[in-house]
Write an enzyme that holds these catalytic residues in place. Structure first.
Site, PDB file in Angstrom:
ATOM      1  N   GLY A 145       0.784  -1.232   0.000  1.00  0.00           N
ATOM      2  CA  GLY A 145       0.000   0.000   0.000  1.00  0.00           C
ATOM      3  C   GLY A 145       0.815   1.281   0.000  1.00  0.00           C
ATOM      4  O   GLY A 145       0.296   2.349  -0.322  1.00  0.00           O
ATOM      5  N   ASP A 146       2.113   1.197   0.360  1.00  0.00           N
ATOM      6  CA  ASP A 146       2.965   2.394   0.365  1.00  0.00           C
ATOM      7  C   ASP A 146       4.409   1.958   0.155  1.00  0.00           C
ATOM      8  O   ASP A 146       5.310   2.344   0.897  1.00  0.00           O
ATOM      9  CB  ASP A 146       2.804   3.154   1.674  1.00  0.00           C
ATOM     10  CG  ASP A 146       3.438   4.537   1.641  1.00  0.00           C
ATOM     11  OD1 ASP A 146       3.754   5.018   0.542  1.00  0.00           O
ATOM     12  OD2 ASP A 146       3.634   5.133   2.714  1.00  0.00           O
ATOM     13  N   PHE A 147       4.617   1.160  -0.877  1.00  0.00           N
ATOM     14  CA  PHE A 147       5.895   0.473  -1.078  1.00  0.00           C
ATOM     15  C   PHE A 147       6.848   1.290  -1.949  1.00  0.00           C
ATOM     16  O   PHE A 147       6.429   1.935  -2.903  1.00  0.00           O
ATOM     17  CB  PHE A 147       5.641  -0.881  -1.754  1.00  0.00           C
ATOM     18  CG  PHE A 147       6.863  -1.739  -1.902  1.00  0.00           C
ATOM     19  CD1 PHE A 147       7.245  -2.600  -0.887  1.00  0.00           C
ATOM     20  CD2 PHE A 147       7.638  -1.684  -3.054  1.00  0.00           C
ATOM     21  CE1 PHE A 147       8.374  -3.401  -1.019  1.00  0.00           C
ATOM     22  CE2 PHE A 147       8.762  -2.473  -3.191  1.00  0.00           C
ATOM     23  CZ  PHE A 147       9.137  -3.334  -2.173  1.00  0.00           C
TER      24      PHE A 147
END
Length: 304
Positions: free
Chosen positions: A197-199
């Site tokens: 999700g926030d890689f």
């Protein structure tokens, strides 16, 4: 959510109370919602994070227990509790290395392939037993009945009140972008996989050409793992580490350049960023996200 204000002496006193000692205390680069500190106790390195909510911390603990392994290193969560009456804390083991965002640019070409292998490990993680789609809670259960329902939530006025945006420019620009996204979303498959999700930037740690930790699972989802690649592509003009990763992914899979699915996910990510930035009063960030969304929506693509 506003970051808490915490003074270093208060942090030191808290850690001495909890661990009996506190050495090498120092502040770390932080996320959007928490303060972070490195320290040592009993000759072991740790990270302390302090936030107004413990939800993300519990998701980190769930991710460590459910997903961590040699191919997907996730730091162990040691303790979660109350820092004071208003704040929560989390102590995790400190992984070696620094974030991709902080790596010197000369080091980025050597890390993109190991990072891509970690991306593959996330994508291959079996989450079919968890249930639900979209962002999941500390119990691992997604909040939406289908992946498509999560994607389409961005265009649901009951969940995203676009008319509440203060900026006339943003309010006027949102409808055509949302219309384009809804059109593209019909091409997105119903897939049940793990999504960080926030890689790709400050949540991936590396050292000497290897990935040492994947941290901050607060935005983790159940859905199409291609969403993580889309996050890299969306942010490529903003961060050099993302640009290097995007180039590597394009070379590894040239079909990505023509993927309407990837472009749909980028637009969904951009619309989320635009909305949240605007609602938080971060006007410059919202305008950057708007320009990026327009660039994504305006580029002709095939659905191949």
């Amino acid at each position: 959510m506003e970051k808490p204000s915490v003074e270093m002496p208060a942090v030191a006193a808290f850690l001495i109370k909890e661990f009996g000692e506190c050495a090498a205390l120092g502040q770390l680069a932080e996320g959007e919602e928490s303060r972070a500190f490195a320290f040592q106790a009993n000759d072991n390195p740790y990270v302390l994070r302090i936030s107004r909510s413990a939800d993300g911390f519990h998701k980190d603990a769930f991710a460590y227990c459910a997903f961590s392994g040699p191919a997907l290193p996730i730091p162990e969560i040691v303790r979660i509790g109350n820092f004071d009456e208003d704040l929560s804390y989390c102590v995790s083991r400190k992984a070696a290395g620094i974030t991709l965002q902080d790596l010197p640019e000369d080091d980025l070409p050597t890390i993109v392939e190991p990072v891509a292998h970690v991306l593959d490990a996330i994508a291959s993680t079996d989450v079919r037993s968890l249930g639900g789609f979209g962002r999941f809670g500390p119990d691992g259960v997604g909040h939406f009945p289908t992946w498509h329902a999560y994607l389409m939530a961005i265009a649901d006025a009951r969940q995203y009140d676009w008319l509440a945006l203060q900026s006339h420019e943003l309010r006027a620009a949102a409808p055509p972008l949302l219309e384009k996204f809804v059109q593209w979303a019909d091409h997105c498959p119903e897939i049940c996989g793990l999504v960080h999700g926030d890689f790709g930037s400050n949540n991936v740690l590396a050292q000497v050409g290897r990935v040492t930790g994947v941290i901050d699972w607060s935005e983790a989802l159940i859905g199409d793992p291609l969403y993580d690649s889309a996050n890299i592509f969306f942010w490529r003009p903003w961060l050099r580490c993302m640009e290097h990763q995007a180039r590597f992914l394009e070379q590894r899979a040239p079909v990505l350049e023509r993927s309407l699915q990837l472009r749909a996910y980028q637009l969904r990510i951009g619309l989320e960023q635009l909305f949240q930035s605007a609602m938080n009063g971060a006007q410059e960030d919202a305008l950057w996200a708007l320009a990026r969304c327009k660039a994504i929506a305006g580029r002709a693509v095939s659905d191949g």
